[in-house]
Design a protein around this motif. Structure first.
Motif: not given
Length: 340
Positions: A129-137, A148-167
């Protein structure tokens, strides 16, 4: 400003994370989004639900095996003998291990950088759903509807292409930026969270179609520790398309604003015509995870400075944790941007 938000994002409700050897309540909690939503509605911004875009935009950044892990991990974990309520890794591959495991416990360590991003029953739904918010915005911006402002949660900037991290699980800003770049736009990402956007850097480090700038606290003794240093400039085709501007701990409004101005100057020299702003509100002086000293008024000035770049702009929410000023920080930034 048009705000895109989905209540499905609240399905991710992690119970804890490990910090300095202690198990503590996760600061990346649903109340964050509630405060952000209250701030934008109180300021009179229009809020709309995202469109469902399917897996395509996400898969443009994240590979299939990682997405399968996020989608299936909790069910597989729950089938283990005496499992915990959330997927939390207890072993990681390290520098000298190369085998790619098939078991969910091994995959948790392989696909998750740390213990701050537990996967619960609703995590996959919320991340999608957070990714859909970013794409829609982003589509609103690309269609000429203004910022536009995408109110995304969980956040995303610590996620690598193939690895989650930092929330973070899916890199919302990266997904949106790649969509714009694929459409022929010249895209820059400016990340002003207190933590280095290591996942975003990793995704674009060998690419020249998206210029990445991160203004963040010095990572020498601060998360993410292993990246965010000034000498990281990109590799191969991406050399020269990555700029890190680490700030001394304790930096306040003046230094933070100067660094943003420096980053925007680099964005201008790159010739960007579209900006994705990864907005972290954790540089605030009272943020529980922050080490910088930015004031609420400083965020207002930061918003005006970003608006002064006169670029088509998508704002994507990253960090910012529970403190009395959290909602006011967001309202101030958007107000500064709207009047900049």
């Amino acid at each position: 400003m048009q705000v895109i938000y989905s209540p499905v994002q609240q399905d991710h409700d992690p119970s804890s994370f490990i910090t300095s050897g202690r198990v503590a309540p996760s600061p990346e909690c649903p109340e964050r989004a509630e405060r952000f939503l209250a701030a934008v509605t109180g300021a009179g911004h229009d809020v709309a639900a995202p469109r469902e875009h399917g897996i395509g935009p996400v898969a443009a950044i994240h590979p299939p095996d990682y997405l399968r892990f996020l989608e299936t991990a909790h069910a597989r974990w729950s089938a283990l003998p005496n499992p915990g309520p959330e997927v939390i890794p207890n072993v990681h591959p390290g520098r000298h291990m190369v085998a790619r495991p098939a078991h969910v416990i091994g995959q948790a360590g392989y696909f998750m950088a740390d213990t701050a991003c537990p996967v619960g029953e609703g995590t996959w739904r919320a991340a999608r759903a957070a990714a859909d918010c970013a794409v829609t915005a982003m589509d609103l911006v690309l269609d000429g509807a203004g910022p536009a402002y995408a109110l995304c949660r969980p956040p995303g900037h610590h996620a690598f292409a193939d690895m989650a991290g930092g929330f973070c699980f899916l890199n919302n800003a990266g997904i949106a930026a790649a969509r714009a770049a694929a459409g022929g736009r010249r895209v820059a990402i400016l990340d002003i969270d207190v933590h280095h956007g290591n996942g975003t850097q990793g995704i674009f480090y060998r690419r020249s179609d998206v210029f990445f700038v991160s203004v963040h606290a010095d990572p020498t003794n601060y998360y993410p520790f292993f990246s965010g240093y000034a000498g990281e400039r990109g590799e191969g085709p991406g050399e020269g398309y990555n700029l890190n501007l680490p700030q001394a701990h304790g930096t306040g409004d003046d230094g933070y604003l100067e660094a943003i101005a420096e980053g925007l100057g680099a964005v201008a020299r790159y010739g960007a015509d579209l900006l994705v702003l990864s907005l972290g509100l954790d540089p605030q002086e009272n943020d529980p995870l922050g080490v910088l000293k930015v004031t609420t008024e400083g965020f207002r000035k930061a918003g005006a400075r970003v608006a002064g770049a006169r670029l088509d702009t998508l704002i994507v929410q990253e960090g910012g944790y529970l403190c009395d000023e959290l909602g006011a920080n967001l309202a101030a930034f958007l107000d500064g941007f709207g009047n900049g």
